[in-house]
Design a protein around this motif. Sequence first.
Motif, short mmCIF file in Angstrom:
data_model
loop_
_atom_site.label_atom_id
_atom_site.label_comp_id
_atom_site.label_asym_id
_atom_site.label_seq_id
_atom_site.Cartn_x
_atom_site.Cartn_y
_atom_site.Cartn_z
N LEU A 28 -32.50 8.67 17.36
CA LEU A 28 -32.27 8.73 15.92
C LEU A 28 -31.29 9.84 15.56
O LEU A 28 -30.44 9.66 14.67
N ALA A 29 -31.38 10.98 16.25
CA ALA A 29 -30.43 12.06 16.00
C ALA A 29 -29.00 11.63 16.35
O ALA A 29 -28.04 11.95 15.64
N ALA A 30 -28.86 10.88 17.46
CA ALA A 30 -27.53 10.39 17.85
C ALA A 30 -26.98 9.40 16.83
O ALA A 30 -25.79 9.44 16.48
N TYR A 31 -27.84 8.50 16.31
CA TYR A 31 -27.40 7.58 15.27
C TYR A 31 -26.95 8.33 14.02
O TYR A 31 -26.01 7.91 13.33
N GLY A 32 -27.60 9.45 13.71
CA GLY A 32 -27.29 10.17 12.49
C GLY A 32 -25.97 10.92 12.53
O GLY A 32 -25.33 11.10 11.49
N ILE A 33 -25.55 11.36 13.72
CA ILE A 33 -24.34 12.20 13.81
C ILE A 33 -23.20 11.51 14.55
O ILE A 33 -22.11 12.07 14.66
N ALA A 34 -23.43 10.30 15.07
CA ALA A 34 -22.41 9.64 15.91
C ALA A 34 -21.22 9.21 15.08
O ALA A 34 -21.35 8.71 13.96
N THR A 35 -20.02 9.41 15.64
CA THR A 35 -18.78 8.93 15.02
C THR A 35 -17.93 8.15 16.01
O THR A 35 -16.76 7.88 15.74
N SER A 36 -18.47 7.82 17.16
CA SER A 36 -17.73 7.06 18.16
C SER A 36 -18.63 5.98 18.75
O SER A 36 -19.87 6.10 18.74
N ASN A 37 -18.00 4.94 19.28
CA ASN A 37 -18.75 3.79 19.77
C ASN A 37 -19.62 4.12 20.97
O ASN A 37 -20.75 3.65 21.08
N TRP A 38 -19.12 4.93 21.90
CA TRP A 38 -19.87 5.16 23.13
C TRP A 38 -21.18 5.89 22.85
O TRP A 38 -22.18 5.68 23.57
N VAL A 39 -21.20 6.73 21.81
CA VAL A 39 -22.45 7.41 21.46
C VAL A 39 -23.48 6.40 20.97
O VAL A 39 -24.67 6.50 21.27
N MET A 40 -23.03 5.41 20.22
CA MET A 40 -23.93 4.38 19.74
C MET A 40 -24.51 3.56 20.89
O MET A 40 -25.69 3.21 20.89
N TRP A 41 -23.68 3.23 21.87
CA TRP A 41 -24.18 2.48 23.02
C TRP A 41 -25.17 3.32 23.82
O TRP A 41 -26.20 2.81 24.29
N PHE A 42 -24.89 4.60 23.96
CA PHE A 42 -25.81 5.49 24.64
C PHE A 42 -27.14 5.60 23.89
O PHE A 42 -28.23 5.53 24.47
N ALA A 43 -27.06 5.73 22.55
CA ALA A 43 -28.27 5.80 21.74
C ALA A 43 -29.03 4.48 21.77
O ALA A 43 -30.27 4.47 21.69
N GLY A 44 -28.32 3.36 21.90
CA GLY A 44 -29.01 2.07 22.03
C GLY A 44 -29.85 2.00 23.29
O GLY A 44 -30.96 1.45 23.29
N GLY A 45 -29.33 2.57 24.39
CA GLY A 45 -30.13 2.64 25.62
C GLY A 45 -31.38 3.49 25.43
O GLY A 45 -32.47 3.15 25.94
N LEU A 46 -31.25 4.60 24.70
CA LEU A 46 -32.42 5.44 24.42
C LEU A 46 -33.42 4.71 23.53
O LEU A 46 -34.65 4.87 23.69
N ALA A 47 -32.92 3.90 22.59
CA ALA A 47 -33.82 3.12 21.74
C ALA A 47 -34.64 2.14 22.57
O ALA A 47 -35.82 1.90 22.30
N ALA A 48 -33.99 1.56 23.59
CA ALA A 48 -34.72 0.65 24.48
C ALA A 48 -35.81 1.39 25.25
O ALA A 48 -36.93 0.88 25.42
N LEU A 49 -35.50 2.61 25.72
CA LEU A 49 -36.50 3.38 26.45
C LEU A 49 -37.65 3.80 25.54
O LEU A 49 -38.80 3.91 25.98
N SER A 50 -37.37 4.04 24.27
CA SER A 50 -38.43 4.45 23.34
C SER A 50 -39.36 3.31 22.98
O SER A 50 -40.40 3.53 22.34
N SER A 51 -39.04 2.08 23.38
CA SER A 51 -39.89 0.93 23.03
C SER A 51 -41.20 0.90 23.79
O SER A 51 -42.02 0.01 23.56
N VAL A 52 -41.43 1.86 24.71
CA VAL A 52 -42.70 1.91 25.43
C VAL A 52 -43.80 2.52 24.57
O VAL A 52 -44.98 2.50 24.96
N THR A 53 -43.46 3.05 23.40
CA THR A 53 -44.44 3.77 22.59
C THR A 53 -45.54 2.86 22.07
O THR A 53 -46.73 3.12 22.27
#
Length: 502
Positions: free
Chosen positions: A332-357
């Motif tokens: 969520l922090a990456a989504y809030g401050i990201a201004t480039s595409n690769w950060v969004m793709w990286f944050a998308g991978g973290l979102a997938a990992l957070s789905s174990v909650t």
Amino acid sequence: MTDYEADVEKTQMMDNDNDDEDEAKHAKFKNRRYTLLKPPGFGKPSVYHGLVVIFLEFFAWGLLTNPVISTLNKTFPTHTFLMNGVIHGVKGLLTFLSSPLLGAYSDVWGRKSFLLITVFFTCCPIPLMKISPMWYFALISISGLFSVTFSVVYSYVADVTDENSRSAAYGLVTATFAASLITSPAIGAHLARLYSENFVIALGTAVAILDLIFIFFVVPESLPERLRTDQKISWDKIDPFAALRNITHDRFICLICLIVLLSYLPEAGQYSCFFVYLRLMLGFSEDEIAYFIAFVGIFSCIAQTALLACLQRYFGSKETIMVGLFFQIVQLAAYGIATSNWVMWFAGGLAALSSVTYPSISAFVSVYAKDNQQGLVQGMVNGVRGLCNGLGPALFGFIFYLFDVNLNESVSPTLSTTMPTRLNHTSIRVMEKQMYLSMLTRDVPGPPFLFGALLATVALMFCLLLPNSKPESNGLYVDARIIEQKARLLNLESDSHDHVLT
């Protein structure tokens, strides 16, 4: 014995035989009628029956990703996401109030009937998307009364699994949900380009009907008669606020519901606006958005199967929940401050990992619930999740509105009616570029996502108060079993049984 007495006794025996025969015929007729109204299904109840139900329902809605956005913009051209928040807010509130009630009554009447009800009412608005958009959004709001498919499926899975395999089974359910969204948005967008949005809506309706047919004819009942609670319908049983008061009566379930509220609120909010946020903030095309959804979906499937099983085996449910919350905070922090595409793709991978909650939370809660109270407990937790589904979009839309970030994808009517089609596309790209540059000049491009990261951080702190669930080397949850013996969740009848025994 006189002849008269013998005749009377013989007549009574014949009457008794006739009564027994009538009762047998009545029972046979009743059983045949029950079979016609509620077929027994094929095979023994298993986790895979629930997986098919979840996949078909959300595959139908995944096909409609782009039509829903376009219908929402056309119906509410101003403050689109505020109206989206209001609609889903009403739906989430109704789900919050009805979910514990429906879950409790699924413990009485069985899971199959409620699977039919929830899938039908969740998918019934689909055909009205183009026929009558206002009725479509009205039904979307009202369908919250019965939109508890996840709660009923989790109860179904709890009926057919033991404590050691339940967490992995819940991971399969959420992984199936992610798998249904891997290809369905891309398929829907491709079919809309080849044919029309009406064709995609018709296909989504057909998939929903197929899901209902599968439940009616194939899915067997998972809750045996001996485990069903014998409850009579009264106001105390149908009062939705009674279930809400039960949340505060138990410290454990209160903590769990608070963690679900703080963690799922930003997750529901980002799902409601993230696709348009990607398009206007970073200039993603429709194909790139479809690839992004597939990327997150594939990693979510891996996380909710292999990663979840490993974390549960070597660490336990509590620690798995904390790991998922940590990944959610960073994402969520990456989504809030990201201004480039690769950060969004990286944050998308973290979102997938957070789905174990969430599957870890459901598995953790199921340990504390009795076999005949799984529906009630899962309904309470899923009800909080339903409330988040309503409050999340409203919260994110309101924060975007406060920071003067307009995520409406619509174009000025004057431009769309007076300019040629080729010039229209050029003007849309110019407007998106201007929005993109204006948002990049902000110190915080995505304020709601940073606020969501703060909420997830508070949820992680509350997670420290949960009882330990770390398994021993043999993989058994010994600590959880000891805690379960000390305090069973919602064991409301224990005191009365103790008085009866004494």
